[in-house]
Design a protein around this motif. Structure first.
Motif, mmCIF file in Angstrom:
data_model
loop_
_atom_site.group_PDB
_atom_site.id
_atom_site.type_symbol
_atom_site.label_atom_id
_atom_site.label_comp_id
_atom_site.label_asym_id
_atom_site.label_seq_id
_atom_site.Cartn_x
_atom_site.Cartn_y
_atom_site.Cartn_z
ATOM 1 N N LYS A 35 27.033 64.484 45.115
ATOM 2 C CA LYS A 35 26.958 65.915 44.780
ATOM 3 C C LYS A 35 25.521 66.415 44.982
ATOM 4 C CE LYS A 35 26.126 64.725 39.945
ATOM 5 N NZ LYS A 35 26.787 64.393 38.678
ATOM 6 N N TYR A 39 21.932 64.457 45.836
ATOM 7 C CA TYR A 39 20.747 64.524 44.980
ATOM 8 C C TYR A 39 19.513 64.929 45.800
ATOM 9 C CZ TYR A 39 23.291 61.967 41.202
ATOM 10 O OH TYR A 39 24.190 61.570 40.229
ATOM 11 N N SER A 202 25.502 55.342 36.755
ATOM 12 C CA SER A 202 24.545 54.290 37.136
ATOM 13 C C SER A 202 24.196 53.377 35.975
ATOM 14 C CB SER A 202 23.246 54.913 37.664
ATOM 15 O OG SER A 202 23.470 55.531 38.891
ATOM 16 N N LEU A 220 22.320 58.195 40.581
ATOM 17 C CA LEU A 220 20.871 57.967 40.564
ATOM 18 C C LEU A 220 20.434 56.627 41.170
ATOM 19 C CD1 LEU A 220 18.404 59.530 39.472
ATOM 20 C CD2 LEU A 220 18.497 58.064 37.458
ATOM 21 N N TYR A 353 16.363 63.289 38.181
ATOM 22 C CA TYR A 353 17.425 63.953 38.959
ATOM 23 C C TYR A 353 16.931 65.317 39.444
ATOM 24 C CZ TYR A 353 20.571 60.853 36.202
ATOM 25 O OH TYR A 353 21.188 59.796 35.601
HETATM 26 C C1 LIG Z 1 26.646 62.959 38.345
HETATM 27 C C2 LIG Z 1 27.761 62.164 37.865
HETATM 28 C C3 LIG Z 1 27.770 60.760 37.993
HETATM 29 C C4 LIG Z 1 26.575 59.955 38.455
HETATM 30 O O1 LIG Z 1 25.670 59.787 37.384
HETATM 31 P P1 LIG Z 1 24.294 58.979 37.562
HETATM 32 O O2 LIG Z 1 23.675 59.015 36.231
HETATM 33 O O3 LIG Z 1 23.499 59.732 38.586
HETATM 34 O O4 LIG Z 1 24.649 57.618 38.030
HETATM 35 C C5 LIG Z 1 28.940 60.091 37.659
HETATM 36 N N1 LIG Z 1 30.024 60.766 37.189
HETATM 37 C C6 LIG Z 1 30.035 62.106 37.022
HETATM 38 C C7 LIG Z 1 31.250 62.781 36.504
HETATM 39 C C8 LIG Z 1 28.906 62.846 37.343
HETATM 40 O O5 LIG Z 1 28.911 64.170 37.164
#
Ligand SMILES: *Cc1c(COP(=O)(O)O)cnc(C)c1O
Length: 371
Positions: A35, A39, A202, A220, A353
Motif C-alpha cells: 500500500k 511505502y 511485520s 515495514l 513509516y
Molecule cells: C499496513 C498493514 C500491514 C503491514 O504492517 P507493518 O507494520 O508495516 O508490517 C499489515 N496489515 C494491515 C491490515 C495493514 O494495514
C-alpha cells in the motif's frame, strides 16, 4: 536542477523477503503489503520484485492500487485491505481482485455480481479482534460468517485481523491471537474450510510464531526497517531506500551571523556552510531544523537554521575537501556512517513509516537492480 532523488535497492527487497521467509518457515504464505506506493518505494517495481522473490499474495489498501498492479501484468492474488464500496464492485471482477469484507450489504452485492458473472469470487473476512478499526467485532464474527456462508458466488478464503500492539504489548497481542483462534473455531463449526487466515504484521511475523496461521502480512520489514530494535540479533534486514542530493553552494560566514528564516541559528564561530537544494517540499521534515544531520564525505554534518521550502543549510566547517556537486545523504549510508529512517523519525516526532512514505512520494526514484 534535480533537487534530490530516492534510490531504491531492489536486491534488498529480495533479500528482506527471503529473510522473512527464513524466519516464518516454508509452510507459511507471504502477503507483502505494498500500500501507499509500496511505502514510498514504488508500487510496480517493488511488487514485481516481490513476486519474483516468491510472494504468494500482494496486499494493497485501495481498489485503484490493485488495478495498477493488474495493469502492470502482475497475476498473483491481490487483496484489497480496506474493502470495497458498492460502486467498485465491477472493478473487483474486471481486475480479479480479492476484497476484504466486513459489511453484509457489500457481501450481498458481491454475491449478486458473482452470480451475474457466473464466477466464484474469493474474499477474506475482516474481524476486529482489538484494533477498533475496520472489521466485524469478534463477538459478532460467528453470526457474520454464517450469513456470509449462505451467499452464493462467494468463497471465503480465510479470516483476517490486525494487531494493535504487536510492537509494544505481548499480553494484549496474545489476547488478540486467542480471539482470532476462537473465530477460526466457530468457522470450523460452521463447516467452513478456510485456507489462508492471517493476522501477523511485520512485528508479529518476526516475533510471535503463534500469530502465523497460514499467511503473514509484513510491510515495514520488507522495506528493511526493524519493527523492534531487539530483532536485529535474529534477523538481517537491509534498508531499501536512500535519499540523496548534492551541494549547490558553499561559503564561509563570520561568527555571529544568522542563518535562514528567523535566525534560529547564529554561527558561534567562523562557519563553512553548504547549501542543498531541498527542503520541506521534498519531504525534509521542518522539525529537523537545527536538529537533523546529513552525511557528507562519510561524515555527519548538522542541519543549521530553519529548513526552507527548497533550501537547507549544513555546517561543514570540520569537513575538508567538499566541492560544489558533492553528494549529500539524507537517508541511507555513506562510507561507514548511516542515517536510518528511525533516527529521522525520532528527531521529527513521527514513525519510520511516515519518513519512507513522505520521502518516497516527494522525490523522483532511481531503481538499483544490481549491486
Ligand atoms: C499496513 C498493514 C500491514 C503491514 O504492517 P507493518 O507494520 O508495516 O508490517 C499489515 N496489515 C494491515 C491490515 C495493514 O494495514
Amino acid at each position: 536542477m534535480e533537487p534530490g532523488w530516492i534510490e531504491i535497492d531492489l536486491q534488498a527487497i529480495t533479500h528482506n523477503l527471503k529473510e522473512i521467509k527464513r524466519i516464518i518457515g516454508k509452510e507459511i504464505k507471504t502477503m507483502p503489503v505494498v500500500k501507499a506506493d509500496a511505502y514510498g518505494h514504488g508500487l510496480v517495481p517493488v511488487s514485481q520484485t516481490l513476486v519474483q522473490a516468491g510472494a504468494d499474495f500482494l496486499a494493497v489498501s485501495y481498489v485503484e492500487e490493485g488495478i495498477k498492479l493488474r495493469s502492470a501484468g502482475l497475476n498473483v492474488p491481490i487483496v484489497v485491505l480496506l474493502g470495497v464500496l458498492k460502486s467498485e464492485i465491477e472493478a473487483i471482477f474486471s481486475y480479479k481482485l480479492t476484497p476484504v469484507v466486513y459489511r453484509l450489504e457489500v457481501a450481498q452485492a458481491l454475491s449478486k455480481a458473482a452470480q451475474r458473472y457466473k464466477e466464484i469470487l474469493p474474499v477474506f473476512v475482516k474481524i476486529d479482534t482489538g484494533m477498533g478499526r475496520l472489521g466485524v467485532f469478534y463477538k459478532e464474527a460467528a453470526n457474520f460468517l454464517k450469513a456470509l456462508s449462505l451467499l452464493p458466488g462467494l468463497k471465503i478464503e480465510g479470516v483476517t485481523s490486525h494487531l494493535a500492539l504487536a510492537e509494544t504489548d505481548k499480553e494484549f497481542t496474545q489476547i488478540q491471537i486467542q480471539r482470532f483462534k476462537t473465530v477460526l473455531k466457530s468457522a470450523q463449526t460452521l463447516g467452513l474450510e478456510l485456507k489462508f487466515n492471517h493476522i501477523a504484521n511485520s512485528a508479529a511475523s518476526l516475533e510471535y510464531k503463534d500469530s502465523y496461521f497460514q499467511a503473514v502480512r509484513p510491510g515495514l520489514s520488507v522495506y528493511g526497517i526493524y519493527p523492534l530494535p531487539s530483532l536485529k540479533k535474529e534477523v538481517a534486514l537491509q534498508p531499501v531506500m536512500s535519499f540523496k542530493t548534492r551541494v549547490i553552494y558553499l561559503k564561509w560566514l563570520p561568527a555571529r551571523a544568522g542563518v535562514s528564516y528567523g535566525h534560529t541559528f547564529i554561527t558561534p564561530r567562523p562557519t563553512k556552510v553548504a547549501v542543498i537544494p531541498i527542503g520541506y517540499d521534498q519531504g525534509l521534515f521542518r522539525q529537523l531544523s537545527n536538529k537533523g544531520e546529513v552525511l557528507i564525505k562519510g561524515k555527519r554534518a548538522p542541519i543549521i537554521g530553519t529548513i526552507c521550502m527548497h533550501l537547507t543549510m549544513i555546517d561543514v566547517t570540520s569537513i575538508d575537501g567538499i566541492d560544489i556537486g558533492e553528494e549529500v545523504v539524507i537517508l541511507g549510508r555513506q562510507g561507514e556512517e548511516e542515517i536510518t529512517a528511525d533516527e529521522i523519525a525520532q528527531k521529527a516526532g513521527t514513525i519510520s513509516y511516515d519518513v519512507l512514505c513522505r520521502f518516497g512520494r516527494s522525490n523522483p526514484r532511481v531503481y538499483l537492480r544490481d549491486t
